[in-house]
Design a protein around this motif. Structure first.
Motif, PDB file in Angstrom:
ATOM      1  N   ALA A 256       0.828  -1.201   0.000  1.00 14.09           N
ATOM      2  CA  ALA A 256       0.000   0.000   0.000  1.00 14.09           C
ATOM      3  C   ALA A 256       0.865   1.256   0.000  1.00 14.09           C
ATOM      4  N   LYS A 257       1.972   1.185   0.740  1.00 13.44           N
ATOM      5  CA  LYS A 257       2.868   2.341   0.813  1.00 13.44           C
ATOM      6  C   LYS A 257       3.376   2.710  -0.577  1.00 13.44           C
ATOM      7  N   VAL A 258       3.808   1.681  -1.304  1.00 13.69           N
ATOM      8  CA  VAL A 258       4.336   1.953  -2.634  1.00 13.69           C
ATOM      9  C   VAL A 258       3.235   2.444  -3.554  1.00 13.69           C
ATOM     10  N   ARG A 259       2.016   1.935  -3.321  1.00 14.85           N
ATOM     11  CA  ARG A 259       0.925   2.306  -4.201  1.00 14.85           C
ATOM     12  C   ARG A 259       0.624   3.803  -4.117  1.00 14.85           C
ATOM     13  N   ASP A 260       0.926   4.387  -2.940  1.00 14.61           N
ATOM     14  CA  ASP A 260       0.680   5.821  -2.773  1.00 14.61           C
ATOM     15  C   ASP A 260       1.685   6.676  -3.541  1.00 14.61           C
ATOM     16  N   ASP A 261       2.755   6.061  -3.980  1.00 17.68           N
ATOM     17  CA  ASP A 261       3.804   6.799  -4.666  1.00 17.68           C
ATOM     18  C   ASP A 261       3.469   6.858  -6.160  1.00 17.68           C
ATOM     19  N   PRO A 262       3.129   8.073  -6.665  1.00 23.83           N
ATOM     20  CA  PRO A 262       2.666   8.178  -8.057  1.00 23.83           C
ATOM     21  C   PRO A 262       3.710   7.683  -9.063  1.00 23.83           C
ATOM     22  N   GLN A 263       4.973   7.778  -8.712  1.00 24.72           N
ATOM     23  CA  GLN A 263       6.041   7.344  -9.620  1.00 24.72           C
ATOM     24  C   GLN A 263       6.021   5.836  -9.853  1.00 24.72           C
ATOM     25  N   GLU A 264       5.422   5.123  -8.879  1.00 23.32           N
ATOM     26  CA  GLU A 264       5.545   3.665  -8.905  1.00 23.32           C
ATOM     27  C   GLU A 264       4.259   2.972  -9.329  1.00 23.32           C
ATOM     28  N   VAL A 265       3.269   3.733  -9.828  1.00 22.98           N
ATOM     29  CA  VAL A 265       1.960   3.141 -10.089  1.00 22.98           C
ATOM     30  C   VAL A 265       2.029   1.918 -11.017  1.00 22.98           C
ATOM     31  N   GLY A 266       2.739   2.089 -12.125  1.00 23.70           N
ATOM     32  CA  GLY A 266       2.831   0.995 -13.090  1.00 23.70           C
ATOM     33  C   GLY A 266       3.486  -0.227 -12.466  1.00 23.70           C
ATOM     34  N   GLU A 267       4.566   0.027 -11.765  1.00 22.13           N
ATOM     35  CA  GLU A 267       5.319  -1.060 -11.153  1.00 22.13           C
ATOM     36  C   GLU A 267       4.477  -1.800 -10.114  1.00 22.13           C
ATOM     37  N   ILE A 268       3.762  -1.043  -9.292  1.00 20.44           N
ATOM     38  CA  ILE A 268       3.025  -1.693  -8.216  1.00 20.44           C
ATOM     39  C   ILE A 268       1.861  -2.515  -8.771  1.00 20.44           C
ATOM     40  N   LYS A 269       1.296  -2.065  -9.868  1.00 21.63           N
ATOM     41  CA  LYS A 269       0.234  -2.851 -10.514  1.00 21.63           C
ATOM     42  C   LYS A 269       0.775  -4.210 -10.932  1.00 21.63           C
ATOM     43  N   ARG A 270       1.977  -4.154 -11.490  1.00 33.34           N
ATOM     44  CA  ARG A 270       2.625  -5.400 -11.907  1.00 33.34           C
ATOM     45  C   ARG A 270       2.872  -6.298 -10.692  1.00 33.34           C
ATOM     46  N   VAL A 271       3.310  -5.669  -9.595  1.00 32.26           N
ATOM     47  CA  VAL A 271       3.628  -6.433  -8.389  1.00 32.26           C
ATOM     48  C   VAL A 271       2.369  -7.093  -7.825  1.00 32.26           C
ATOM     49  N   VAL A 272       1.289  -6.290  -7.752  1.00 31.39           N
ATOM     50  CA  VAL A 272       0.044  -6.843  -7.205  1.00 31.39           C
ATOM     51  C   VAL A 272      -0.450  -7.990  -8.087  1.00 31.39           C
ATOM     52  N   ASN A 273      -0.409  -7.794  -9.405  1.00 26.17           N
ATOM     53  CA  ASN A 273      -0.858  -8.852 -10.311  1.00 26.17           C
ATOM     54  C   ASN A 273      -0.042 -10.116 -10.157  1.00 26.17           C
ATOM     55  N   SER A 274       1.258  -9.907 -10.061  1.00 27.25           N
ATOM     56  CA  SER A 274       2.131 -11.061  -9.937  1.00 27.25           C
ATOM     57  C   SER A 274       1.865 -11.782  -8.603  1.00 27.25           C
ATOM     58  N   LEU A 275       1.605 -11.009  -7.563  1.00 29.49           N
ATOM     59  CA  LEU A 275       1.284 -11.608  -6.256  1.00 29.49           C
ATOM     60  C   LEU A 275       0.002 -12.433  -6.336  1.00 29.49           C
ATOM     61  N   LEU A 276      -1.008 -11.845  -6.960  1.00 27.73           N
ATOM     62  CA  LEU A 276      -2.302 -12.526  -7.047  1.00 27.73           C
ATOM     63  C   LEU A 276      -2.175 -13.835  -7.816  1.00 27.73           C
ATOM     64  N   GLN A 277      -1.448 -13.780  -8.924  1.00 31.26           N
ATOM     65  CA  GLN A 277      -1.263 -15.003  -9.715  1.00 31.26           C
ATOM     66  C   GLN A 277      -0.560 -16.072  -8.897  1.00 31.26           C
ATOM     67  N   ASN A 278       0.477 -15.639  -8.201  1.00 30.42           N
ATOM     68  CA  ASN A 278       1.241 -16.598  -7.397  1.00 30.42           C
ATOM     69  C   ASN A 278       0.420 -17.169  -6.247  1.00 30.42           C
ATOM     70  N   LEU A 279      -0.419 -16.320  -5.653  1.00 28.29           N
ATOM     71  CA  LEU A 279      -1.272 -16.792  -4.563  1.00 28.29           C
ATOM     72  C   LEU A 279      -2.259 -17.834  -5.078  1.00 28.29           C
ATOM     73  N   ASP A 280      -2.836 -17.580  -6.251  1.00 24.68           N
ATOM     74  CA  ASP A 280      -3.791 -18.533  -6.829  1.00 24.68           C
ATOM     75  C   ASP A 280      -3.111 -19.871  -7.094  1.00 24.68           C
ATOM     76  N   HIS A 281      -1.953 -19.794  -7.667  1.00 27.73           N
ATOM     77  CA  HIS A 281      -1.215 -20.996  -8.039  1.00 27.73           C
ATOM     78  C   HIS A 281      -0.780 -21.775  -6.787  1.00 27.73           C
ATOM     79  N   ARG A 282      -0.468 -21.051  -5.729  1.00 27.50           N
ATOM     80  CA  ARG A 282       0.061 -21.687  -4.522  1.00 27.50           C
ATOM     81  C   ARG A 282      -0.965 -22.576  -3.831  1.00 27.50           C
ATOM     82  N   ARG A 283      -2.243 -22.330  -4.080  1.00 29.37           N
ATOM     83  CA  ARG A 283      -3.283 -23.076  -3.378  1.00 29.37           C
ATOM     84  C   ARG A 283      -3.096 -24.587  -3.492  1.00 29.37           C
TER      85      ARG A 283
END
Ligand code: ADP
Ligand code: MG
Length: 401
Positions: free
Chosen positions: A206-233
């Motif tokens: 969330a901290k990084v998400r507040d940083d406007p410079q990092e918006v694109g990057e954090i979207k990628r990070v969240v997506n990658s996390l979600l995919q990995n969480l789904d797969h980990r099940r």
């Protein structure tokens, strides 16, 4: 003697070890007292009964979980954890089960949830027979120092599995594009071995998400996390922890089957923790209620710190290791702490007698005058005088002004 027949029944039930009958007779005595107009005594018994049921709820779990059947290779201390390729820093830390059972102290409901989760694992076959799996993903949230990391450690310990802890902070690399790779490497590692994966300090996202410079990057990070969480099940148990539940992405919440909120400890939990943290000191129990009353609003981690200070203060002052010694130490320790929000703590820090006046006059405070006298070393008759003086009122008014 009035009520003697009930007292006799209580003694009989107590001696025979029949706790059901014992409880019933105690309730009977309370009712009799109430009807005879002894409302204060009746209320005392009521509080004792209530305290007893609440402590039952938070007693250590006796659910012994057989070694969890989670697929994967066996993780050993020789296994190298994955690293960030740019910085060389480890992406996670591995804690192996020690056999120690540091059971966290909770309010009843939290305890039920954690115990229920462990029970699913100890009855995994029964669940599989009806086509369901034990819970594999858990999100723990609550204020700092409430025992979230401790809970994750406890669960892994009960499951007999190593705990692989990753701080989200450490995964987020300053090098663009590396973060997603770090996350993938971490999950590959956790999925390969039989373990519990702990994603601590989820708020970092969330901290990084507040940083406007990092918006694109954090979207990628969240997506990658979600995919990995789904797969980990399909592999193992995953626990995520956050202090700031509101900052989490709803999509992240949905990935977790169970959510546990660990809040501020209530009176029973505080009393129990204080007793634990003050060990090896073993004062008479009433002083625990006094300390718990004073330290309302503090987290488990705070309570632990304050108890350590109390023991230090007591050891250096040369005072006795009992209620009165601790009462003085508490007043001294509180007066050294930064300003207190909680009125009783503030009053005890500046004027112990005013504090005694406060608790002696507080109808909700569970101790009788005699117990307050004993626990604090003031003695019953002095407590009775102080109670009449109502000297806490001046301090309360001064604070309000
Ligand atoms: N509910 C609790 N029961 C027992 N000890 C606690 C509890 N909460 C905190 N503590 C003590 O405080 C320490 C820090 O707690 P921790 O689990 O790291 O808090 P959090 O992860 O919620 O910030 C624990 O190691 C433990 O000694
Ligand atoms: Mg923590």
């Amino acid at each position: 003697m009035e009520h003697f027949s009930v007292i006799q029944s209580i003694i009989r039930a107590g001696l025979s070890g029949d706790s059901g009958a014992f409880d019933k007779q105690v309730v009977r005595l309370r009712t009799r007292l109430e009807k005879a107009g002894a409302t204060k005594e009746a209320a005392t018994i009521e509080r004792l009964l209530k305290a007893a049921t609440e402590t039952k709820d938070i007693k250590p779990s006796r659910v012994e979980v057989s070694r969890a059947r989670i697929s994967g290779e066996v993780l050993t201390p020789d296994t190298n954890p994955p690293i960030d390729r740019e910085t060389g820093a480890s992406l996670c830390q591995v804690h192996f089960p020690t056999g120690e059972r540091n059971v966290p102290v909770y309010e009843g409901r939290v305890f039920e949830t954690v115990a229920g989760l462990l029970e699913e694992w100890s009855s995994a076959d029964a669940l599989r027979n009806v086509g369901v799996e034990p819970t594999r993903s858990l999100l723990i949230f609550g204020p700092p120092g409430s025992g979230k990391t401790l809970t994750a450690t406890y669960i892994a310990e009960q499951l007999g599995l190593p705990l692989v802890t990753a701080k989200i902070d450490g995964l987020i690399s300053s090098f663009l594009g590396t973060t997603a790779r770090n996350i993938a490497n971490l999950f590959d590692f956790a999925n390969r071995y039989s373990c519990v994966l702990l994603l601590d300090e989820f708020d970092a996202l969330a901290k990084v998400r507040d940083d406007p410079q990092e918006v694109g990057e954090i979207k990628r990070v969240v997506n990658s996390l979600l995919q990995n969480l789904d797969h980990r099940r399909a592999f193992g148990v995953t626990i995520a922890i956050t202090n700031h539940d509101r900052l989490l992405d709803p999509a992240v919440w949905r990935r977790f089957e169970t959510h546990i909120h660990i809040g501020e400890p209530g009176t029973q939990a505080r009393t129990k923790m204080i007793e634990r943290f003050l060990a090896p000191l073993k004062p008479e129990p009433p002083i625990f209620s006094i300390i718990a009353y004073c330290l309302e609003g503090h987290s488990g981690a705070d309570l632990e710190r304050i108890c350590v200070s109390l023991k230090r203060s007591l050891a250096l002052s040369g005072e006795s290791h009992d209620g009165p010694g601790l009462f003085h130490a508490l007043s001294a320790v509180l007066s050294r702490l930064p300003s207190q929000d909680h009125a009783p703590a503030r009053i005890l820090a500046s004027d112990p007698e005013a504090f005694i006046s406060l608790i002696a006059n507080d109808l909700d405070f569970p101790l009788k005058q005699a117990e307050i006298g004993q626990a604090t070393g003031y003695g019953q008759s002095r407590v009775s005088d102080i109670k009449k003086s109502k000297r806490h009122l001046t301090l309360m008014e001064a604070a309000r002004a």
